[in-house]
Scaffold this motif. Structure first.
Motif, PDB file in Angstrom:
ATOM      1  N   GLU A 172     -17.922  26.791  82.654  1.00 32.65           N
ATOM      2  CA  GLU A 172     -17.336  25.844  81.687  1.00 32.65           C
ATOM      3  C   GLU A 172     -16.693  26.600  80.522  1.00 32.65           C
ATOM      4  O   GLU A 172     -15.625  26.214  80.033  1.00 32.65           O
ATOM      5  CB  GLU A 172     -18.395  24.839  81.217  1.00 32.65           C
ATOM      6  CG  GLU A 172     -18.790  23.873  82.350  1.00 32.65           C
ATOM      7  CD  GLU A 172     -19.821  22.828  81.957  1.00 32.65           C
ATOM      8  OE1 GLU A 172     -20.210  22.772  80.777  1.00 32.65           O
ATOM      9  OE2 GLU A 172     -20.239  22.049  82.840  1.00 32.65           O
ATOM     10  N   LEU A 187     -18.105  38.013  85.168  1.00 34.54           N
ATOM     11  CA  LEU A 187     -18.923  38.980  85.903  1.00 34.54           C
ATOM     12  C   LEU A 187     -20.174  38.277  86.407  1.00 34.54           C
ATOM     13  O   LEU A 187     -20.952  37.734  85.619  1.00 34.54           O
ATOM     14  CB  LEU A 187     -19.341  40.122  84.969  1.00 34.54           C
ATOM     15  CG  LEU A 187     -18.198  40.847  84.255  1.00 34.54           C
ATOM     16  CD1 LEU A 187     -18.766  41.864  83.270  1.00 34.54           C
ATOM     17  CD2 LEU A 187     -17.281  41.521  85.271  1.00 34.54           C
ATOM     18  N   ALA A 189     -23.603  38.464  89.109  1.00 40.05           N
ATOM     19  CA  ALA A 189     -24.458  39.349  89.905  1.00 40.05           C
ATOM     20  C   ALA A 189     -24.424  38.994  91.391  1.00 40.05           C
ATOM     21  O   ALA A 189     -24.465  39.882  92.247  1.00 40.05           O
ATOM     22  CB  ALA A 189     -25.892  39.272  89.386  1.00 40.05           C
ATOM     23  N   ILE A 253     -26.590  33.652  81.448  1.00 42.72           N
ATOM     24  CA  ILE A 253     -27.326  34.145  82.618  1.00 42.72           C
ATOM     25  C   ILE A 253     -28.621  33.357  82.830  1.00 42.72           C
ATOM     26  O   ILE A 253     -29.592  33.871  83.354  1.00 42.72           O
ATOM     27  CB  ILE A 253     -27.603  35.663  82.518  1.00 42.72           C
ATOM     28  CG1 ILE A 253     -28.393  35.993  81.247  1.00 42.72           C
ATOM     29  CG2 ILE A 253     -26.303  36.453  82.571  1.00 42.72           C
ATOM     30  CD1 ILE A 253     -28.933  37.434  81.228  1.00 42.72           C
ATOM     31  N   GLY A 254     -28.601  32.100  82.428  1.00 51.08           N
ATOM     32  CA  GLY A 254     -29.750  31.239  82.682  1.00 51.08           C
ATOM     33  C   GLY A 254     -30.617  31.055  81.457  1.00 51.08           C
ATOM     34  O   GLY A 254     -30.371  31.643  80.399  1.00 51.08           O
ATOM     35  N   GLU A 307     -32.985  21.089  84.609  1.00 47.37           N
ATOM     36  CA  GLU A 307     -32.362  21.598  83.374  1.00 47.37           C
ATOM     37  C   GLU A 307     -31.062  20.859  83.094  1.00 47.37           C
ATOM     38  O   GLU A 307     -30.020  21.488  82.920  1.00 47.37           O
ATOM     39  CB  GLU A 307     -32.065  23.088  83.524  1.00 47.37           C
ATOM     40  CG  GLU A 307     -33.286  23.942  83.807  1.00 47.37           C
ATOM     41  CD  GLU A 307     -32.918  25.391  84.104  1.00 47.37           C
ATOM     42  OE1 GLU A 307     -31.723  25.719  84.240  1.00 47.37           O
ATOM     43  OE2 GLU A 307     -33.861  26.205  84.211  1.00 47.37           O
ATOM     44  N   SER A 339     -20.263  17.882  85.541  1.00 43.74           N
ATOM     45  CA  SER A 339     -19.573  19.003  84.891  1.00 43.74           C
ATOM     46  C   SER A 339     -18.084  18.700  84.875  1.00 43.74           C
ATOM     47  O   SER A 339     -17.590  17.925  85.705  1.00 43.74           O
ATOM     48  CB  SER A 339     -19.832  20.315  85.647  1.00 43.74           C
ATOM     49  OG  SER A 339     -19.111  21.386  85.044  1.00 43.74           O
TER      50      SER A 339
HETATM   51  N1  NAD Z   1     -22.672  20.847  83.630  1.00 41.46           N
HETATM   52  C1  NAD Z   1     -23.963  21.140  83.512  1.00 41.46           C
HETATM   53  O1  NAD Z   1     -24.837  20.521  84.092  1.00 41.46           O
HETATM   54  C2  NAD Z   1     -24.334  22.256  82.601  1.00 41.46           C
HETATM   55  C3  NAD Z   1     -23.382  22.883  81.814  1.00 41.46           C
HETATM   56  C4  NAD Z   1     -23.781  23.935  80.991  1.00 41.46           C
HETATM   57  C5  NAD Z   1     -25.093  24.323  80.966  1.00 41.46           C
HETATM   58  N2  NAD Z   1     -25.994  23.678  81.734  1.00 41.46           N
HETATM   59  C6  NAD Z   1     -27.396  24.091  81.742  1.00 41.46           C
HETATM   60  O2  NAD Z   1     -27.563  25.136  80.798  1.00 41.46           O
HETATM   61  C7  NAD Z   1     -28.485  26.090  81.290  1.00 41.46           C
HETATM   62  C8  NAD Z   1     -27.940  27.476  81.200  1.00 41.46           C
HETATM   63  O3  NAD Z   1     -26.790  27.633  82.035  1.00 41.46           O
HETATM   64  P1  NAD Z   1     -26.424  29.051  82.622  1.00 41.46           P
HETATM   65  O4  NAD Z   1     -25.054  28.956  83.185  1.00 41.46           O
HETATM   66  O5  NAD Z   1     -26.752  30.099  81.634  1.00 41.46           O
HETATM   67  O6  NAD Z   1     -27.492  29.236  83.788  1.00 41.46           O
HETATM   68  P2  NAD Z   1     -27.370  29.108  85.366  1.00 41.46           P
HETATM   69  O7  NAD Z   1     -28.738  29.284  85.853  1.00 41.46           O
HETATM   70  O8  NAD Z   1     -26.591  27.880  85.739  1.00 41.46           O
HETATM   71  O9  NAD Z   1     -26.456  30.347  85.829  1.00 41.46           O
HETATM   72  C9  NAD Z   1     -26.736  31.679  85.510  1.00 41.46           C
HETATM   73  C10 NAD Z   1     -25.834  32.586  86.350  1.00 41.46           C
HETATM   74  O10 NAD Z   1     -25.935  33.904  85.842  1.00 41.46           O
HETATM   75  C11 NAD Z   1     -26.077  34.808  86.935  1.00 41.46           C
HETATM   76  N3  NAD Z   1     -26.748  35.993  86.402  1.00 41.46           N
HETATM   77  C12 NAD Z   1     -28.055  36.136  86.060  1.00 41.46           C
HETATM   78  N4  NAD Z   1     -28.268  37.358  85.542  1.00 41.46           N
HETATM   79  C13 NAD Z   1     -27.079  38.000  85.540  1.00 41.46           C
HETATM   80  C14 NAD Z   1     -26.642  39.282  85.114  1.00 41.46           C
HETATM   81  N5  NAD Z   1     -27.484  40.159  84.544  1.00 41.46           N
HETATM   82  N6  NAD Z   1     -25.350  39.625  85.285  1.00 41.46           N
HETATM   83  C15 NAD Z   1     -24.471  38.738  85.833  1.00 41.46           C
HETATM   84  N7  NAD Z   1     -24.832  37.516  86.253  1.00 41.46           N
HETATM   85  C16 NAD Z   1     -26.107  37.143  86.099  1.00 41.46           C
HETATM   86  C17 NAD Z   1     -26.862  34.028  87.954  1.00 41.46           C
HETATM   87  O11 NAD Z   1     -26.729  34.564  89.255  1.00 41.46           O
HETATM   88  C18 NAD Z   1     -26.230  32.644  87.818  1.00 41.46           C
HETATM   89  O12 NAD Z   1     -25.076  32.512  88.608  1.00 41.46           O
HETATM   90  C19 NAD Z   1     -28.829  25.670  82.683  1.00 41.46           C
HETATM   91  O13 NAD Z   1     -30.019  24.956  82.592  1.00 41.46           O
HETATM   92  C20 NAD Z   1     -27.743  24.716  83.068  1.00 41.46           C
HETATM   93  O14 NAD Z   1     -28.197  23.730  83.978  1.00 41.46           O
HETATM   94  C21 NAD Z   1     -25.647  22.661  82.559  1.00 41.46           C
END
Ligand code: NAD
Ligand code: FAD
Length: 421
Positions: A172, A187, A189, A253-254, A307, A339
């Protein structure tokens, strides 16, 4: 701070002990609303460590980040709502500990608030990037309205933005950054974006979408270091030696559920605060809802932690009714989220664990990004996601809830109404 702060301490102003809600975001504010909606007339104290009154986060990576939605549009309630509903709102106030036996929470400033029942809606916090240089200026996370303001300031035309993580935040933000005219590298992983949520078949659609919008996507990479100059980030170095220049780095990254308080108090915690189907924790007077709750879900027969916005919107209604003693208050809604990225809008209903499906069926135009994707296991629909197709979440939810085996040819055929499957 907006709203009221009656400074309730001791036993709720010398009267009956109030219901205390810790965490004043969507979940906490909706819980206060649900308590009043259920006819509860006692004290409600809503405590949050942010300084803003409760607001919703989805606009922070979409309309608000793009400057399209005003700040006023993000709030859960208007400022006067809290006084009008006799809700004591204590913003800028962190809860430091919970004494379960004494039915008391202690605030970071040493104040104490006694409770009759306690609801924890403490949400989650972004995972930090564990590499050298990650604590420099210009390394940005996205959870709060202030975070969104900081990122918005960085999304200037021509700015070089490196996004780490191709999850919901990463994608997003990448879409908002491209829309703002910035140069974007993402970037990730894993081998594809959103891989663990959507699986390979549908994840490819998102890789294609972002490529078409000029995002430089790099998969299967490992970030080794963030380089800088005078404490401000200037670039990213990958483990294979590749270097990328950056004016700002956005890390998505989560998240991790904010369970510290609960754990220290001795509540059962396992990937979130463990609750039963009434959202009651291991202490009968303490409940949890929203991102932080790992709740037993009767439809799936297991604990799940969701989440997403709709969960923080709806779980508090169940928690409020349950803590008021209504035994039929059970949370069994099918998870839902949405989204928006560029001109792609999606809704997702259902629940699939990574690798928890054996078939994906597409209905509609996948290449034209106007379709519904269904994830199945043993011929049963676990989840469906409509992409630029609208008004179908009810029948998809019904398919998921029913657990019936469907004819996959008919599922793929847009001429067969979903209600007839
Ligand atoms: N539209 C939606 O529903 C929406 C929008 C924004 C955020 N959110 C929520 O916000 C929270 C956070 O979102 P998010 O995008 O941070 O988490 P996410 O868990 O959706 O995605 C994290 C991504 O980062 C990658 N990753 C992890 N460590 C990494 C590293 N060291 N280097 C590169 N990539 C790495 C993972 O493989 C994954 O693809 C989540 O709970 C999500 O559901 C939801
Ligand atoms: C940028 C962004 C965009 C999103 N977009 C979408 C979307 O499009 N669709 C979707 O479905 N979901 C989306 N989400 C996810 C959704 O916003 C969350 O699921 C939702 O915010 C969870 O609400 P919550 O009330 O449970 O927790 P949170 O929103 O995390 O709020 C918890 C609150 O508790 C406070 N708190 C924590 N500990 C304490 C303490 N000890 N004392 C006092 N206060 C405390 C925190 O400061 C915070 O204000 C998005 C999330 C983000 C960050």
């Amino acid at each position: 701070m907006t709203g009221t702060d009656n400074g309730t301490t001791g036993s709720g102003g010398g009267q009956e002990r109030p219901i205390v809600i810790v965490g004043a975001s969507l979940g906490g504010a909706k819980a206060a609303e649900a308590l009043r909606g259920a006819g509860y007339q006692g004290g409600i104290v809503l405590i949050g460590e942010e300084h803003e009154r409760p607001y919703e986060r989805p606009p922070l990576s979409k309309g608000y980040l793009l400057g399209k939605d005003s700040r006023e549009k993000i709030y859960v309630h208007p400022p006067q709502w809290y006084a009008e509903h006799d809700v004591t709102l204590r913003m800028g106030t962190a809860v430091a500990s919970i004494d379960l036996a004494g039915h008391t929470v202690t605030l970071a400033d040493d104040g104490r608030v006694e409770y009759a029942k306690l609801l924890l809606t403490t949400g989650s916090v972004p995972r930090r990037l564990p590499v050298p240089g990650a604590d420099q200026d210009g390394v940005l996370y996205l959870r709060t309205a202030e975070d969104s303001d900081r990122i918005r300031a960085a999304l200037r035309p021509g700015a070089r933005i490196v996004v780490i993580g191709a999850g919901w935040i990463g994608l997003e933000v990448a879409a908002a950054a491209r829309t703002s005219g910035a140069e974007v590298t993402v970037l990730e992983a894993l081998e594809l974006p959103l891989l663990r949520v959507l699986g390979r078949e549908v994840a490819e659609v998102f890789a294609e979408l972002h490529r078409e919008h000029g995002v430089d996507l790099r998969f299967g990479v490992k970030v080794a270091e963030l380089t800088g100059d005078g404490g401000t980030v200037t670039g990213v170095t990958l483990a294979d030696g590749t270097t990328l220049a950056a004016d700002a780095v956005v890390v998505g990254i989560g998240i991790a559920p904010a369970t510290g308080l609960a754990e220290a108090a001795g509540l059962e915690v396992d990937n979130g605060i463990t609750t039963d189907q009434h959202l009651r924790t291991s202490d009968p007077d303490v409940y949890a809802a929203g991102d932080v709750a790992n709740a037993f879900h009767p439809l799936f027969g297991k604990h799940i932690r969701v989440e997403h916005w709709a969960n923080a919107l709806n779980q508090p209604q169940t928690a409020a009714r349950a803590l008021l003693g209504q035994p039929d208050a059970v949370y069994d809604r099918v998870p839902y989220f949405f989204s928006d990225q560029y001109d792609l809008g999606l809704e997702y209903v259902g629940y699939v664990e990574p690798d928890g499906y054996d078939q994906v069926v597409f209905r509609g135009d996948r290449a034209g990004r106007e379709f519904i994707a269904f994830w199945l296991s043993g011929g049963r629909v676990l989840a469906g996601m409509n992409v630029n197709v609208w008004d179908v979440t009810d029948p998809i939810r019904e398919l998921v809830r029913s657990g019936r085996v469907v004819d996959t040819k008919a599922l793929a055929d847009p001429n067969v109404p979903l209600q007839e499957l």
